[in-house]
Design a protein around this motif. Structure first.
Motif, PDB file in Angstrom:
ATOM      1  N   MET A  77      56.858  88.183 -20.929  1.00 39.38           N
ATOM      2  CA  MET A  77      56.400  89.206 -20.018  1.00 39.38           C
ATOM      3  C   MET A  77      55.834  88.562 -18.763  1.00 39.38           C
ATOM      4  N   TYR A  78      56.122  89.163 -17.615  1.00 37.97           N
ATOM      5  CA  TYR A  78      55.679  88.633 -16.340  1.00 37.97           C
ATOM      6  C   TYR A  78      54.214  88.977 -16.111  1.00 37.97           C
ATOM      7  N   LYS A  79      53.434  87.961 -15.768  1.00 40.86           N
ATOM      8  CA  LYS A  79      52.023  88.166 -15.460  1.00 40.86           C
ATOM      9  C   LYS A  79      51.817  88.006 -13.963  1.00 40.86           C
ATOM     10  N   ARG A  80      51.160  88.951 -13.361  1.00 39.83           N
ATOM     11  CA  ARG A  80      50.897  88.893 -11.928  1.00 39.83           C
ATOM     12  C   ARG A  80      49.726  87.950 -11.662  1.00 39.83           C
ATOM     13  N   ILE A  81      49.858  87.106 -10.658  1.00 44.35           N
ATOM     14  CA  ILE A  81      48.823  86.153 -10.309  1.00 44.35           C
ATOM     15  C   ILE A  81      47.776  86.857  -9.453  1.00 44.35           C
ATOM     16  N   ASP A  82      46.521  86.752  -9.851  1.00 44.46           N
ATOM     17  CA  ASP A  82      45.426  87.324  -9.079  1.00 44.46           C
ATOM     18  C   ASP A  82      44.913  86.237  -8.135  1.00 44.46           C
ATOM     19  N   ARG A  83      45.379  86.268  -6.904  1.00 45.28           N
ATOM     20  CA  ARG A  83      45.050  85.213  -5.955  1.00 45.28           C
ATOM     21  C   ARG A  83      43.584  85.212  -5.579  1.00 45.28           C
ATOM     22  N   ASN A  84      42.984  86.408  -5.489  1.00 43.11           N
ATOM     23  CA  ASN A  84      41.571  86.457  -5.137  1.00 43.11           C
ATOM     24  C   ASN A  84      40.709  85.874  -6.260  1.00 43.11           C
ATOM     25  N   ALA A  85      41.073  86.108  -7.504  1.00 41.50           N
ATOM     26  CA  ALA A  85      40.329  85.523  -8.615  1.00 41.50           C
ATOM     27  C   ALA A  85      40.440  83.999  -8.595  1.00 41.50           C
ATOM     28  N   ASN A  86      41.612  83.497  -8.280  1.00 38.09           N
ATOM     29  CA  ASN A  86      41.796  82.054  -8.170  1.00 38.09           C
ATOM     30  C   ASN A  86      40.972  81.484  -7.017  1.00 38.09           C
ATOM     31  N   ARG A  87      40.907  82.211  -5.898  1.00 37.67           N
ATOM     32  CA  ARG A  87      40.104  81.778  -4.753  1.00 37.67           C
ATOM     33  C   ARG A  87      38.633  81.736  -5.139  1.00 37.67           C
ATOM     34  N   LEU A  88      38.170  82.747  -5.868  1.00 40.85           N
ATOM     35  CA  LEU A  88      36.769  82.779  -6.274  1.00 40.85           C
ATOM     36  C   LEU A  88      36.427  81.624  -7.212  1.00 40.85           C
ATOM     37  N   LYS A  89      37.366  81.237  -8.076  1.00 41.82           N
ATOM     38  CA  LYS A  89      37.146  80.073  -8.932  1.00 41.82           C
ATOM     39  C   LYS A  89      36.975  78.815  -8.088  1.00 41.82           C
ATOM     40  N   ARG A  90      37.862  78.650  -7.095  1.00 40.35           N
ATOM     41  CA  ARG A  90      37.744  77.499  -6.196  1.00 40.35           C
ATOM     42  C   ARG A  90      36.429  77.544  -5.434  1.00 40.35           C
ATOM     43  N   ARG A  91      36.040  78.750  -4.989  1.00 44.29           N
ATOM     44  CA  ARG A  91      34.808  78.914  -4.213  1.00 44.29           C
ATOM     45  C   ARG A  91      33.584  78.487  -5.021  1.00 44.29           C
ATOM     46  N   TYR A  92      33.486  78.942  -6.263  1.00 42.42           N
ATOM     47  CA  TYR A  92      32.341  78.588  -7.090  1.00 42.42           C
ATOM     48  C   TYR A  92      32.340  77.102  -7.447  1.00 42.42           C
ATOM     49  N   ARG A  93      33.520  76.540  -7.620  1.00 36.48           N
ATOM     50  CA  ARG A  93      33.626  75.109  -7.901  1.00 36.48           C
ATOM     51  C   ARG A  93      33.127  74.294  -6.710  1.00 36.48           C
ATOM     52  N   ILE A  94      33.456  74.741  -5.498  1.00 32.37           N
ATOM     53  CA  ILE A  94      33.010  74.062  -4.283  1.00 32.37           C
ATOM     54  C   ILE A  94      31.504  74.238  -4.099  1.00 32.37           C
ATOM     55  N   ARG A  95      30.999  75.444  -4.379  1.00 31.59           N
ATOM     56  CA  ARG A  95      29.591  75.746  -4.141  1.00 31.59           C
ATOM     57  C   ARG A  95      28.655  74.994  -5.080  1.00 31.59           C
ATOM     58  N   LYS A  96      29.170  74.481  -6.196  1.00 28.78           N
ATOM     59  CA  LYS A  96      28.351  73.645  -7.063  1.00 28.78           C
ATOM     60  C   LYS A  96      27.957  72.362  -6.338  1.00 28.78           C
ATOM     61  N   ILE A  97      28.806  71.902  -5.446  1.00 30.09           N
ATOM     62  CA  ILE A  97      28.623  70.634  -4.757  1.00 30.09           C
ATOM     63  C   ILE A  97      28.019  70.823  -3.368  1.00 30.09           C
ATOM     64  N   VAL A  98      28.518  71.790  -2.605  1.00 27.77           N
ATOM     65  CA  VAL A  98      28.154  71.969  -1.207  1.00 27.77           C
ATOM     66  C   VAL A  98      26.923  72.853  -1.093  1.00 27.77           C
ATOM     67  N   SER A  99      25.906  72.334  -0.375  1.00 24.93           N
ATOM     68  CA  SER A  99      24.699  73.105  -0.146  1.00 24.93           C
ATOM     69  C   SER A  99      24.166  72.769   1.239  1.00 24.93           C
ATOM     70  N   GLY A 100      23.580  73.750   1.905  1.00 20.51           N
ATOM     71  CA  GLY A 100      23.077  73.553   3.254  1.00 20.51           C
ATOM     72  C   GLY A 100      21.567  73.509   3.294  1.00 20.51           C
ATOM     73  N   THR A 101      21.032  72.774   4.271  1.00 21.95           N
ATOM     74  CA  THR A 101      19.598  72.705   4.514  1.00 21.95           C
ATOM     75  C   THR A 101      19.328  73.124   5.945  1.00 21.95           C
ATOM     76  N   ALA A 102      18.062  73.147   6.333  1.00 22.33           N
ATOM     77  CA  ALA A 102      17.726  73.510   7.712  1.00 22.33           C
ATOM     78  C   ALA A 102      18.231  72.442   8.682  1.00 22.33           C
ATOM     79  N   GLU A 103      18.190  71.162   8.264  1.00 19.87           N
ATOM     80  CA  GLU A 103      18.657  70.074   9.131  1.00 19.87           C
ATOM     81  C   GLU A 103      20.180  70.000   9.160  1.00 19.87           C
ATOM     82  N   ARG A 104      20.801  70.312   8.020  1.00 19.08           N
ATOM     83  CA  ARG A 104      22.258  70.246   7.908  1.00 19.08           C
ATOM     84  C   ARG A 104      22.753  71.512   7.218  1.00 19.08           C
TER      85      ARG A 104
END
Length: 122
Positions: free
Chosen positions: A1-28
């Motif tokens: 059976m064909y499964k439709r790819i949820d691109r936004n869900a995949n983007r959100l996974k990438r986003r949360y994976r990136i946000r674990k590492i990337v953080s901003g401060t007042a200086e940067r």
């Protein structure tokens, strides 16, 4: 059976994976990109305090008159240039780039390149 790819869900996974590492401060602060079908927006965020320091978008009054279509590469270049001008005026030169889970091509790359050319370092 064909499964439709949820691109936004995949983007959100990438986003949360990136946000674990990337953080901003007042200086940067974190340069966060949001790309919709019709517009593109970017914010400089201090994650420690949870405040948005600056923002730019194709919806802004200053840019709306210059931009015919908010969902193309030229509009992204204008937004990148505008956020860099505003950041340099406030004394922020070094930022952390957060692509928001979007692939680094097209509008996201054009925005980043325009911000670098205008003087931001990341």
């Amino acid at each position: 059976m064909y499964k439709r790819i949820d691109r936004n869900a995949n983007r959100l996974k990438r986003r949360y994976r990136i946000r674990k590492i990337v953080s901003g401060t007042a200086e940067r602060p974190r340069l966060a990109v949001f790309r919709s079908l019709n517009n593109i927006s970017v914010q400089l965020i201090d994650d420690i305090k949870g405040h948005t320091l600056l923002s730019a978008s194709t919806i802004d009054k200053e840019l709306k008159s210059e931009v015919k279509n908010g969902s193309n590469v030229e509009a992204a270049k204008l937004v990148g240039k505008k956020i860099a001008e505003r950041a340099l005026a406030k004394g922020m030169k070094v930022v952390v780039f957060d692509r928001g889970g979007y692939l680094y091509t097209g509008r996201v790359k054009a925005l980043a390149d325009a911000a670098r050319e205008a003087g931001l370092e990341f």
